[in-house]
Scaffold this active site. Sequence first.
Site, PDB file in Angstrom:
ATOM      1  N   ARG A  72       0.826  -1.202   0.000  1.00  0.00           N
ATOM      2  CA  ARG A  72       0.000   0.000   0.000  1.00  0.00           C
ATOM      3  C   ARG A  72       0.869   1.265   0.000  1.00  0.00           C
ATOM      4  NH1 ARG A  72      -2.044   1.159   4.255  1.00  0.00           N
ATOM      5  NH2 ARG A  72      -1.216  -0.439   5.644  1.00  0.00           N
ATOM      6  N   LYS A 214      -8.791  -2.003   0.516  1.00  0.00           N
ATOM      7  CA  LYS A 214      -8.712  -1.108   1.666  1.00  0.00           C
ATOM      8  C   LYS A 214      -9.469   0.198   1.445  1.00  0.00           C
ATOM      9  CE  LYS A 214      -6.429  -3.720   4.471  1.00  0.00           C
ATOM     10  NZ  LYS A 214      -7.159  -4.369   5.581  1.00  0.00           N
ATOM     11  N   HIS A 233     -11.127  -3.728  12.008  1.00  0.00           N
ATOM     12  CA  HIS A 233     -10.050  -4.375  11.253  1.00  0.00           C
ATOM     13  C   HIS A 233      -9.700  -5.655  11.998  1.00  0.00           C
ATOM     14  CE1 HIS A 233      -5.685  -4.339   9.633  1.00  0.00           C
ATOM     15  NE2 HIS A 233      -6.481  -4.904   8.760  1.00  0.00           N
ATOM     16  N   SER A 251      -1.451  -6.201   9.606  1.00  0.00           N
ATOM     17  CA  SER A 251      -0.925  -7.210   8.695  1.00  0.00           C
ATOM     18  C   SER A 251       0.332  -7.842   9.278  1.00  0.00           C
ATOM     19  CB  SER A 251      -0.600  -6.554   7.355  1.00  0.00           C
ATOM     20  OG  SER A 251      -0.055  -7.486   6.463  1.00  0.00           O
ATOM     21  N   LYS A 255      -3.841 -12.558  11.964  1.00  0.00           N
ATOM     22  CA  LYS A 255      -5.306 -12.554  11.913  1.00  0.00           C
ATOM     23  C   LYS A 255      -5.846 -13.680  11.040  1.00  0.00           C
ATOM     24  CE  LYS A 255      -6.551  -8.599  10.312  1.00  0.00           C
ATOM     25  NZ  LYS A 255      -5.216  -8.253   9.787  1.00  0.00           N
ATOM     26  N   THR A 256      -5.334 -13.750   9.822  1.00  0.00           N
ATOM     27  CA  THR A 256      -5.843 -14.733   8.865  1.00  0.00           C
ATOM     28  C   THR A 256      -5.513 -16.146   9.301  1.00  0.00           C
ATOM     29  OG1 THR A 256      -5.648 -13.142   7.061  1.00  0.00           O
ATOM     30  CG2 THR A 256      -5.774 -15.466   6.455  1.00  0.00           C
ATOM     31  N   ASP A 270     -10.649 -10.479   7.727  1.00  0.00           N
ATOM     32  CA  ASP A 270      -9.964  -9.184   7.833  1.00  0.00           C
ATOM     33  C   ASP A 270     -10.837  -8.007   8.251  1.00  0.00           C
ATOM     34  OD1 ASP A 270      -7.513  -7.745   7.587  1.00  0.00           O
ATOM     35  OD2 ASP A 270      -8.214  -6.889   5.711  1.00  0.00           O
ATOM     36  N   ARG A 336       1.109 -12.096  -1.757  1.00  0.00           N
ATOM     37  CA  ARG A 336      -0.306 -12.178  -1.362  1.00  0.00           C
ATOM     38  C   ARG A 336      -1.075 -13.179  -2.207  1.00  0.00           C
ATOM     39  NH1 ARG A 336      -2.440  -9.243   3.164  1.00  0.00           N
ATOM     40  NH2 ARG A 336      -0.808  -7.767   3.727  1.00  0.00           N
TER      41      ARG A 336
END
Length: 555
Positions: A72, A214, A233, A251, A255-256, A270, A336
């Site tokens: 990003r 995003k 988030h 990130s 989380k995932t 997410d 990704r």
Amino acid sequence: MSKYLEFNTPASKEAMELASDFRLKHQGLTYLDRVYWNLPEEALYEEAIFRNEGKIIKGGPLLVNTGKHTARAAADKYIVQEESTGNNIWWGIYNRPYSQAKFNELFGRLQAWAQGEELFVQDVYAGADPEYRMPVRIITEKAWHSLFARNMFITIDNKDELKKFVPEFTIIAVPGFKLNPVIDGTRSETGIILNFGAKMAIIANTLYAGEIKKSVFTVLNYLLTFRDVLPMHCSANVGKENDAALFFGLSGTGKTTLSADPNRKLIGDDEHGWSSKGVFNFEGGCYAKVIRLSAENEPEIYSTTHRYGTILENVVFDPVSRAIDLDDDSITENTRASYPIEFIPNVIPEGYVHAHPKNIIFLTCDATGVLPPIARLSPEQAQYHFISGYTSKIAGTEIGLGIEPELTFSACFGAPFMVRHPFEYAQMLKQRMLKHNAKVWLINTGWVGGRFGVGKRISIRHTRNLLNAALDGILDNVNYRKDKLFGFEVPTSCPGVPSEILNPESSWGNKEEFWKKYDALAARFIDNFKLYEKFCSKEVIEAGPRRLNRTGLEG
């Protein structure tokens, strides 16, 4: 691509079959060459390959390279300052003001640039709960970005519904359109510019698909607060007893990975909303980091990297065998995979549950190696740590990050996407947390036995054992110690986890160095929280850490 040459592409004849009556001309985009409306995955594969946008690799994923932007462009995001937003925006480094006049000029140049271009459109929904879902139009220059939109959001199969579709917000992603910093007043030729008044966002001069995802999240983070929905988030899953759990974190914090549990059903990985009814996913897909992913530790996510329908960004592959190498970070650390959520076998197909969280997990990746692997927080400590949002940024997730993790505080564990002041979100979390009697845990997925470069990252097996013990209530029946600096409660034992891991000090060879590092981290917390103190109660402020001095604790 046919601005200069006239020829048909694989989906030319079907381009208008699924078109909305609300055409792009109604949104100011005219004199286009051809618009491909709501193409399915198969057609988008053919278009992407025909246009040389990517490669099909072993197992069927579409592999793409995003060029110079492999993360990003956080410093290039702007929000138009106009009447509808008023004083509701948290202006600053994450929400840089942009003038309405500049936006109008910029959009005028975009309209001229788009003439003669071919564009792709996906009309989708953001928000799985029908009561709160938002119609979103994703307009892209690239076929694979259109496939990304289909993967990440909630698609529409009904032709009549598509015909009547009218977006409430539109994202225009045009990597071939460069900004002019002198004319546009931007930092660079790249820009992500959101305009709530015009209900439009422009993403210019970047191929990184995460900007599309995003941008939609940022829009929902603002608009849903006015409908009494807390945007978060976080990933979310639910157990057999209808016990939902939330996993907040930036990130790279897990989380995932941690929410993809074969013993619990995944709601989403997410972005979620917490309404008066329960928890719902904002998306219809997942966007997971895949660097050094293993079949042993993350089998569900690993399997998606070898199947048709997945998009792999910047993953290294052998052009002869078409085999991928998930351990190779020569392009970027931020490799990704984008895939539909149904690729994960244990999911809630509706994307929402009418159940409220029993456990809330704050994930932090502590690169200093001093925080315990798990701690139980009081309601006041929960607010303090939610507003603080401490973690270490992992290499590759934003442009400009080096190899070594960078200590950071990201309010609400997602400050770059929070449009309103963090206090607003913290208040909404507090109300829900107290009303539904949710337990809050701080889980450290970072380093043990020393800081980054000295110690090692905590085993995902140990993290899973700690997490499962918390979710299953096992940690309700063990002894706790009160942390000397942060004051939260740390369990002294947990099945399947060595006791020395639960006490970080014991794994450091130099105890004096440990306390120096721990005290330094406490100082960073205190200094950061000064930004928010005027909005917080005395109880929340006092829930933060205390400093060491020569005789013990200050205060």
